[in-house]
Design a protein around this motif. Structure first.
Motif, PDB file in Angstrom:
ATOM      1  N   PHE A  60      31.955  53.216  41.817  1.00 12.41           N
ATOM      2  CA  PHE A  60      31.376  51.981  41.289  1.00 12.41           C
ATOM      3  C   PHE A  60      32.403  50.854  41.195  1.00 12.41           C
ATOM      4  CE2 PHE A  60      28.344  55.195  39.898  1.00 12.41           C
ATOM      5  CZ  PHE A  60      27.195  54.647  40.424  1.00 12.41           C
ATOM      6  N   PHE A  61      33.506  50.991  41.931  1.00 10.04           N
ATOM      7  CA  PHE A  61      34.515  49.938  42.046  1.00 10.04           C
ATOM      8  C   PHE A  61      33.870  48.657  42.566  1.00 10.04           C
ATOM      9  CE2 PHE A  61      37.747  48.091  45.036  1.00 10.04           C
ATOM     10  CZ  PHE A  61      38.560  47.531  44.075  1.00 10.04           C
ATOM     11  N   ILE A  62      32.885  48.794  43.440  1.00  9.99           N
ATOM     12  CA  ILE A  62      32.226  47.626  44.021  1.00  9.99           C
ATOM     13  C   ILE A  62      31.506  46.802  42.960  1.00  9.99           C
ATOM     14  CG2 ILE A  62      30.116  48.867  44.653  1.00  9.99           C
ATOM     15  CD1 ILE A  62      30.070  46.945  47.137  1.00  9.99           C
ATOM     16  N   THR A  63      30.990  47.453  41.927  1.00  9.51           N
ATOM     17  CA  THR A  63      30.298  46.725  40.864  1.00  9.51           C
ATOM     18  C   THR A  63      31.240  45.722  40.205  1.00  9.51           C
ATOM     19  OG1 THR A  63      28.947  48.679  40.464  1.00  9.51           O
ATOM     20  CG2 THR A  63      28.928  46.995  38.764  1.00  9.51           C
ATOM     21  N   ASP A  64      32.478  46.127  39.973  1.00 16.31           N
ATOM     22  CA  ASP A  64      33.477  45.229  39.387  1.00 16.31           C
ATOM     23  C   ASP A  64      33.790  44.068  40.324  1.00 16.31           C
ATOM     24  OD1 ASP A  64      33.635  46.957  37.219  1.00 16.31           O
ATOM     25  OD2 ASP A  64      35.303  48.087  38.101  1.00 16.31           O
ATOM     26  N   ARG A  65      33.876  44.346  41.616  1.00 15.96           N
ATOM     27  CA  ARG A  65      34.195  43.300  42.596  1.00 15.96           C
ATOM     28  C   ARG A  65      33.039  42.309  42.723  1.00 15.96           C
ATOM     29  NH1 ARG A  65      38.562  42.891  41.704  1.00 15.96           N
ATOM     30  NH2 ARG A  65      38.019  44.303  40.081  1.00 15.96           N
ATOM     31  N   ILE A  66      31.801  42.784  42.617  1.00 17.45           N
ATOM     32  CA  ILE A  66      30.639  41.886  42.677  1.00 17.45           C
ATOM     33  C   ILE A  66      30.634  40.974  41.458  1.00 17.45           C
ATOM     34  CG2 ILE A  66      28.120  41.782  42.537  1.00 17.45           C
ATOM     35  CD1 ILE A  66      28.059  44.336  44.255  1.00 17.45           C
ATOM     36  N   LYS A  67      30.882  41.550  40.280  1.00 15.34           N
ATOM     37  CA  LYS A  67      30.899  40.743  39.052  1.00 15.34           C
ATOM     38  C   LYS A  67      32.033  39.726  39.058  1.00 15.34           C
ATOM     39  CE  LYS A  67      28.487  44.088  36.232  1.00 15.34           C
ATOM     40  NZ  LYS A  67      28.574  45.133  35.237  1.00 15.34           N
ATOM     41  N   ALA A  68      33.151  40.066  39.729  1.00 11.43           N
ATOM     42  CA  ALA A  68      34.287  39.140  39.818  1.00 11.43           C
ATOM     43  C   ALA A  68      34.055  38.059  40.877  1.00 11.43           C
ATOM     44  CB  ALA A  68      35.564  39.915  40.138  1.00 11.43           C
ATOM     45  N   GLY A  69      32.998  38.201  41.669  1.00  8.41           N
ATOM     46  CA  GLY A  69      32.681  37.205  42.690  1.00  8.41           C
ATOM     47  C   GLY A  69      33.486  37.353  43.973  1.00  8.41           C
ATOM     48  N   GLU A  70      34.180  38.473  44.144  1.00  8.95           N
ATOM     49  CA  GLU A  70      34.987  38.678  45.346  1.00  8.95           C
ATOM     50  C   GLU A  70      34.150  39.082  46.553  1.00  8.95           C
ATOM     51  OE1 GLU A  70      38.430  41.171  44.911  1.00  8.95           O
ATOM     52  OE2 GLU A  70      38.733  40.497  42.862  1.00  8.95           O
TER      53      GLU A  70
END
Length: 120
Positions: A60-70
């Motif tokens: 779920f690393f991608i969830t953090d990247r989506i929330k960060a807008g990356e």
């Protein structure tokens, strides 16, 4: 979810590399043809049901990247998912359509008739 999690570090590295070369990326989009996977990627563990709760938290690393807008994840219909050419045995018309785009005989915009909207 697992495949995107394995690919994401390369995507982020390429974004940083391009920005260090002086190219600003407008968007960093990952196309996905599985709507359930998109929900898991966007909502993380919150979208896990009875059968998907066993998925390791590292995916779920991608969830953090989506929330960060990356990065953003967008739906691409299976009929327009060009990556399937490299990962699945395709039959008939779909094989020929993807081959024409990959070989450069046609533009990727030729897939627009099948639901893929290339914003570039």
């Amino acid at each position: 979810v697992v495949g995107v999690s394995d690919y994401l570090p390369f995507n982020i590295w390429m974004r940083h590399f391009m920005e260090d070369q002086g190219y600003k990326l407008r968007e960093n989009i990952i196309y996905q043809d599985n709507e359930s996977a998109i929900k898991l990627e966007k909502n993380g563990r919150m979208s896990c049901g009875q059968k998907s709760r066993h998925i390791n938290i590292r995916y779920f690393f991608i969830t953090d990247r989506i929330k960060a807008g990356e990065v953003s994840v967008q739906h691409c219909p299976t009929e327009a998912m060009l990556a399937d050419f490299f990962t699945k045995p395709l039959q008939g018309g779909l094989f020929h359509r993807f081959r024409e785009v990959i070989m450069g005989w046609k533009s990727i915009s030729a897939l627009a008739d099948f639901g893929f909207k290339n914003k570039a």
